[in-house]
Motif scaffolding. Sequence first.
Motif, short mmCIF file in Angstrom:
data_model
loop_
_atom_site.label_atom_id
_atom_site.label_comp_id
_atom_site.label_asym_id
_atom_site.label_seq_id
_atom_site.Cartn_x
_atom_site.Cartn_y
_atom_site.Cartn_z
N LEU A 54 0.84 -1.20 0.00
CA LEU A 54 0.00 0.00 0.00
C LEU A 54 0.88 1.26 0.00
N ARG A 55 1.90 1.28 0.83
CA ARG A 55 2.82 2.43 0.86
C ARG A 55 3.54 2.58 -0.48
N ARG A 56 3.93 1.46 -1.06
CA ARG A 56 4.62 1.49 -2.37
C ARG A 56 3.69 2.04 -3.44
N ALA A 57 2.41 1.65 -3.42
CA ALA A 57 1.44 2.16 -4.39
C ALA A 57 1.26 3.67 -4.23
N ALA A 58 1.15 4.14 -2.99
CA ALA A 58 1.00 5.57 -2.75
C ALA A 58 2.23 6.33 -3.23
N ARG A 59 3.40 5.77 -3.02
CA ARG A 59 4.64 6.39 -3.49
C ARG A 59 4.67 6.41 -5.02
N THR A 60 4.20 5.35 -5.65
CA THR A 60 4.14 5.29 -7.11
C THR A 60 3.24 6.41 -7.64
N LEU A 61 2.09 6.62 -7.00
CA LEU A 61 1.20 7.71 -7.41
C LEU A 61 1.88 9.06 -7.22
N ALA A 62 2.55 9.25 -6.09
CA ALA A 62 3.22 10.52 -5.79
C ALA A 62 4.34 10.81 -6.79
N GLU A 63 4.91 9.76 -7.37
CA GLU A 63 5.99 9.93 -8.34
C GLU A 63 5.47 10.02 -9.77
N GLY A 64 4.15 10.14 -9.94
CA GLY A 64 3.56 10.28 -11.27
C GLY A 64 3.22 8.98 -11.95
N GLY A 65 3.17 7.90 -11.19
CA GLY A 65 2.89 6.59 -11.76
C GLY A 65 1.41 6.26 -11.84
N ILE A 66 1.14 5.15 -12.51
CA ILE A 66 -0.21 4.61 -12.66
C ILE A 66 -0.27 3.28 -11.92
N VAL A 67 -1.31 3.10 -11.12
CA VAL A 67 -1.48 1.89 -10.32
C VAL A 67 -2.80 1.23 -10.70
N ALA A 68 -2.76 -0.06 -11.03
CA ALA A 68 -3.97 -0.84 -11.24
C ALA A 68 -4.40 -1.39 -9.89
N HIS A 69 -5.70 -1.30 -9.60
CA HIS A 69 -6.20 -1.71 -8.28
C HIS A 69 -7.66 -2.11 -8.36
N ALA A 70 -8.09 -2.90 -7.39
CA ALA A 70 -9.50 -3.26 -7.29
C ALA A 70 -10.27 -2.06 -6.75
N THR A 71 -11.54 -1.94 -7.16
CA THR A 71 -12.43 -0.90 -6.64
C THR A 71 -13.72 -1.58 -6.22
N PHE B 48 -4.23 15.46 -9.66
CA PHE B 48 -3.69 16.78 -9.97
C PHE B 48 -2.40 16.73 -10.78
N ASP B 49 -1.97 15.54 -11.18
CA ASP B 49 -0.76 15.38 -11.99
C ASP B 49 -1.18 15.19 -13.44
N ALA B 50 -1.13 16.27 -14.22
CA ALA B 50 -1.61 16.23 -15.62
C ALA B 50 -0.90 15.14 -16.42
N ASP B 51 0.41 15.01 -16.29
CA ASP B 51 1.14 14.02 -17.07
C ASP B 51 0.67 12.60 -16.74
N ALA B 52 0.49 12.31 -15.46
CA ALA B 52 0.04 10.98 -15.06
C ALA B 52 -1.36 10.70 -15.59
N VAL B 53 -2.26 11.68 -15.49
CA VAL B 53 -3.63 11.47 -15.96
C VAL B 53 -3.65 11.31 -17.48
N TRP B 54 -2.84 12.07 -18.19
CA TRP B 54 -2.78 11.91 -19.66
C TRP B 54 -2.26 10.54 -20.03
N ARG B 55 -1.35 9.96 -19.21
CA ARG B 55 -0.89 8.59 -19.45
C ARG B 55 -2.05 7.61 -19.31
N GLU C 78 -3.41 6.86 2.29
CA GLU C 78 -1.95 6.76 2.31
C GLU C 78 -1.33 7.77 1.35
N PHE C 79 -1.97 7.96 0.19
CA PHE C 79 -1.49 8.92 -0.79
C PHE C 79 -1.69 10.36 -0.29
N GLY C 80 -2.79 10.58 0.42
CA GLY C 80 -3.06 11.89 0.99
C GLY C 80 -3.87 12.82 0.13
#
Length: 189
Positions: A11-28, A39-46, A129-131
């Motif tokens: 979970l911490r690793r996933a939050a860090r991945t998001l904070a670094e502009g990454g994309i995380v696949a997850h269950a909802t 709020f990260d335009a580059d990540a959302v465009w990816r 965790e991401f905040g």
Amino acid sequence: MNGMHVSPHRLRRAARTLAEGGIVAHATEGVWGLAADAFDADAVWRVIAAKQRDVARGLIVVAADSAQLAPLVDPDAGAAWQRAVESWPGPTTWLLPARAGAPQWLTGGQPTIALRETAHALTRALCGEFGGPIVSTSANVSGRPPVDSPWRARACFGDRIDMVLGGRADTPGRASTIRNASTNETIRG
């Protein structure tokens, strides 16, 4: 806890991945999703590129609590905002009047924004965790069914996603309901 089947480390690793502009696949709640920092335009465009999605459709933004979503909503939303907040946390995504200046990559250039305070334990934990709020859109190429497992997420998106978090859907195969908070009309049931 339903939907929460990952270690605190992942979970911490996933939050860090998001904070670094990454994309995380997850269950909802109902389907697998692709998450990025809202709020990260580059990540959302990816995410938009990976899904081959028309940006004009906008994206769903989820959060652990309504306070994380409030900055995206028009301060004059009044009754519409109240209607949404009273139904959360839960599987209902509400179209709310967007605050002036809300990112176009979230609204699709529309006057509304799709928001949900999630009840899914893992997604809530990820947002906590991401905040902050995250984009959480179904993990699929536009027009195709959403993936339903971690390995299908990896097979479908390959290196276009940076991490597969895991977990499981609360109600597999049932996407969130989308309603217009101003009119109470159901857009997707």
